[in-house]
Scaffold this motif. Sequence first.
Motif, PDB file in Angstrom:
ATOM      1  N   ASP A  61      -1.396 -54.479 -10.661  1.00  0.00           N
ATOM      2  CA  ASP A  61      -0.347 -53.076 -11.134  1.00  0.00           C
ATOM      3  C   ASP A  61      -0.351 -52.042 -10.008  1.00  0.00           C
ATOM      4  O   ASP A  61      -1.262 -51.691  -9.523  1.00  0.00           O
ATOM      5  N   THR A  62       0.826 -51.741  -9.830  1.00  0.00           N
ATOM      6  CA  THR A  62       0.910 -50.718  -8.506  1.00  0.00           C
ATOM      7  C   THR A  62       0.281 -49.315  -8.876  1.00  0.00           C
ATOM      8  O   THR A  62       0.186 -48.821  -7.930  1.00  0.00           O
ATOM      9  N   SER A  63       0.111 -49.098 -10.064  1.00  0.00           N
ATOM     10  CA  SER A  63      -0.579 -47.947 -10.589  1.00  0.00           C
ATOM     11  C   SER A  63      -1.955 -47.896 -10.155  1.00  0.00           C
ATOM     12  O   SER A  63      -2.717 -46.946 -10.642  1.00  0.00           O
ATOM     13  N   VAL A  64      -2.676 -49.200  -9.959  1.00  0.00           N
ATOM     14  CA  VAL A  64      -3.977 -49.069  -9.903  1.00  0.00           C
ATOM     15  C   VAL A  64      -4.572 -49.068  -8.548  1.00  0.00           C
ATOM     16  O   VAL A  64      -4.907 -47.922  -8.217  1.00  0.00           O
ATOM     17  N   ASP A  65      -3.980 -49.941  -7.472  1.00  0.00           N
ATOM     18  CA  ASP A  65      -4.739 -49.949  -6.358  1.00  0.00           C
ATOM     19  C   ASP A  65      -4.158 -50.876  -5.307  1.00  0.00           C
ATOM     20  O   ASP A  65      -4.542 -51.576  -4.596  1.00  0.00           O
ATOM     21  N   ASP A  66      -2.856 -50.474  -4.917  1.00  0.00           N
ATOM     22  CA  ASP A  66      -1.740 -50.922  -4.219  1.00  0.00           C
ATOM     23  C   ASP A  66      -1.794 -52.556  -4.371  1.00  0.00           C
ATOM     24  O   ASP A  66      -1.774 -53.257  -5.491  1.00  0.00           O
ATOM     25  N   SER A  67      -1.899 -53.552  -3.418  1.00  0.00           N
ATOM     26  CA  SER A  67      -2.133 -54.844  -3.378  1.00  0.00           C
ATOM     27  C   SER A  67      -3.348 -55.540  -3.091  1.00  0.00           C
ATOM     28  O   SER A  67      -3.548 -56.545  -2.484  1.00  0.00           O
ATOM     29  N   ARG A  68      -4.273 -54.738  -3.103  1.00  0.00           N
ATOM     30  CA  ARG A  68      -5.611 -55.353  -2.924  1.00  0.00           C
ATOM     31  C   ARG A  68      -6.718 -55.641  -4.390  1.00  0.00           C
ATOM     32  O   ARG A  68      -6.327 -55.235  -5.324  1.00  0.00           O
ATOM     33  N   PRO A  69      -7.297 -56.717  -4.294  1.00  0.00           N
ATOM     34  CA  PRO A  69      -7.970 -57.188  -5.532  1.00  0.00           C
ATOM     35  C   PRO A  69      -9.280 -55.916  -5.684  1.00  0.00           C
ATOM     36  O   PRO A  69      -9.619 -55.208  -4.602  1.00  0.00           O
ATOM     37  N   CYS A  70      -9.479 -55.807  -7.137  1.00  0.00           N
ATOM     38  CA  CYS A  70     -10.419 -54.650  -7.401  1.00  0.00           C
ATOM     39  C   CYS A  70     -11.754 -55.117  -6.659  1.00  0.00           C
ATOM     40  O   CYS A  70     -12.069 -56.144  -6.271  1.00  0.00           O
ATOM     41  N   LYS A  71     -12.669 -53.869  -6.646  1.00  0.00           N
ATOM     42  CA  LYS A  71     -13.985 -54.091  -6.184  1.00  0.00           C
ATOM     43  C   LYS A  71     -14.742 -55.372  -6.735  1.00  0.00           C
ATOM     44  O   LYS A  71     -15.285 -56.145  -5.866  1.00  0.00           O
ATOM     45  N   GLY A  72     -14.712 -55.272  -7.863  1.00  0.00           N
ATOM     46  CA  GLY A  72     -15.485 -56.325  -8.450  1.00  0.00           C
ATOM     47  C   GLY A  72     -14.899 -57.921  -8.272  1.00  0.00           C
ATOM     48  O   GLY A  72     -15.736 -58.801  -7.920  1.00  0.00           O
ATOM     49  N   LEU A  73     -13.792 -58.129  -8.022  1.00  0.00           N
ATOM     50  CA  LEU A  73     -13.199 -59.185  -7.923  1.00  0.00           C
ATOM     51  C   LEU A  73     -13.397 -59.713  -6.491  1.00  0.00           C
ATOM     52  O   LEU A  73     -13.690 -60.964  -6.073  1.00  0.00           O
ATOM     53  N   ALA A  74     -13.217 -58.735  -5.551  1.00  0.00           N
ATOM     54  CA  ALA A  74     -13.635 -58.919  -4.340  1.00  0.00           C
ATOM     55  C   ALA A  74     -15.088 -59.549  -3.873  1.00  0.00           C
ATOM     56  O   ALA A  74     -15.302 -60.282  -3.181  1.00  0.00           O
ATOM     57  N   LYS A  75     -15.672 -58.838  -4.560  1.00  0.00           N
ATOM     58  CA  LYS A  75     -17.392 -59.053  -4.300  1.00  0.00           C
ATOM     59  C   LYS A  75     -17.687 -60.506  -5.015  1.00  0.00           C
ATOM     60  O   LYS A  75     -18.256 -61.324  -4.451  1.00  0.00           O
ATOM     61  N   ALA A  76     -17.083 -60.750  -6.308  1.00  0.00           N
ATOM     62  CA  ALA A  76     -17.246 -62.110  -6.776  1.00  0.00           C
ATOM     63  C   ALA A  76     -16.573 -63.037  -5.711  1.00  0.00           C
ATOM     64  O   ALA A  76     -17.380 -64.176  -5.731  1.00  0.00           O
ATOM     65  N   ALA A  77     -15.527 -62.853  -5.059  1.00  0.00           N
ATOM     66  CA  ALA A  77     -15.045 -64.103  -3.882  1.00  0.00           C
ATOM     67  C   ALA A  77     -15.702 -64.019  -2.989  1.00  0.00           C
ATOM     68  O   ALA A  77     -15.790 -65.299  -2.535  1.00  0.00           O
ATOM     69  N   ALA A  78     -16.622 -62.996  -2.510  1.00  0.00           N
ATOM     70  CA  ALA A  78     -17.453 -62.928  -1.467  1.00  0.00           C
ATOM     71  C   ALA A  78     -18.819 -64.053  -2.051  1.00  0.00           C
ATOM     72  O   ALA A  78     -19.306 -64.664  -1.021  1.00  0.00           O
ATOM     73  N   GLU A  79     -19.117 -63.832  -3.229  1.00  0.00           N
ATOM     74  CA  GLU A  79     -20.388 -64.409  -3.484  1.00  0.00           C
ATOM     75  C   GLU A  79     -20.077 -65.886  -4.170  1.00  0.00           C
ATOM     76  O   GLU A  79     -21.244 -66.772  -4.185  1.00  0.00           O
ATOM     77  N   GLY A  80     -18.856 -66.262  -4.419  1.00  0.00           N
ATOM     78  CA  GLY A  80     -18.431 -67.544  -5.015  1.00  0.00           C
ATOM     79  C   GLY A  80     -17.278 -68.166  -4.213  1.00  0.00           C
ATOM     80  O   GLY A  80     -16.776 -67.597  -3.331  1.00  0.00           O
ATOM     81  N   ALA A  81     -17.043 -69.423  -4.571  1.00  0.00           N
ATOM     82  CA  ALA A  81     -15.902 -70.155  -3.703  1.00  0.00           C
ATOM     83  C   ALA A  81     -14.607 -69.694  -4.513  1.00  0.00           C
ATOM     84  O   ALA A  81     -14.229 -70.500  -5.471  1.00  0.00           O
ATOM     85  N   ILE A  82     -13.996 -68.497  -4.317  1.00  0.00           N
ATOM     86  CA  ILE A  82     -12.883 -68.218  -4.720  1.00  0.00           C
ATOM     87  C   ILE A  82     -11.834 -67.862  -3.511  1.00  0.00           C
ATOM     88  O   ILE A  82     -12.128 -67.305  -2.637  1.00  0.00           O
TER      89      ILE A  82
END
Length: 267
Positions: free
Chosen positions: A8-29
């Motif tokens: 959603d452009t009102s949230v955080d431009d075009s980046r995954p939220c912090k929790g999703l980014a960390k989940a991606a770093a910790e798992g195979a995403i």
Amino acid sequence: MRILCISDTSVDDSRPCKGLAKAAAEGAISITMSSAEGVVETLRRSRYDLAVIQQASPDTRLLRHIRNSRQPTPILIIARQTTPATIADVLSIGADDCVPATVDPIELLARLRAIIRRVSGHDSLTLHIGRLTVNVDRREAHVDDRLLPLTPREYDLVELLALRKSQALSKEAVLDSLYAGQEEPHGKVIDVMVCNIRKKMRALGIATPFTTLWGIGYRLNEDAFAPVGSKMVGADRSMSRVAKETCIPIMPGGINIMPAAGSSEGL
């Protein structure tokens, strides 16, 4: 695990939220970012395990648009502000889950995996396919009660094929799932891995654990894991399949179930 993250452009431009980014770093995403515009066409052209919608607060309009298009991709919503009423609304319309943006990455990763298991027809952390048991929580696979001596990557492949038991997966799809967010090795590593797993399963009495679809990929052979007594019927057909099983690498140029031409990829 391939995820389309719709921001959603009102949230955080075009980046995954912090929790999703960390989940991606910790798992195979593997995360592909997308705007809300054209998301239905993106889902039609490329195959994703799950779509994540990032919003300031749960909004049903985009969710309704996706569901009205008959796209079956499971959807999880991450929102900065949630209330029991807004969560109930999106769940009733067709979201598979809705969590606050403050969700712990470990919990988020577990929720993503749980959604994929349910969509694949598995309702617990233990996958049962005839004589094969895959314990997702303990990362172990057993044939009958005997542990399969798998390496971590071999286990990942067995779990992936078990979750997608009715589907043929190309080598590109397997590489993307097993090495998401990491440098991918040459495609032949999958052929070698499949060959090694076959040898280990044959030692435990499973003659043809995987079906090779030439030029396409691999699929779990559910018939091979049927209880021993039920295999008497059609034994000749099974023996015919044994003769065709080899460890010859699949040649490139076949059908690729993963992203079709024109889809945008990004982390």
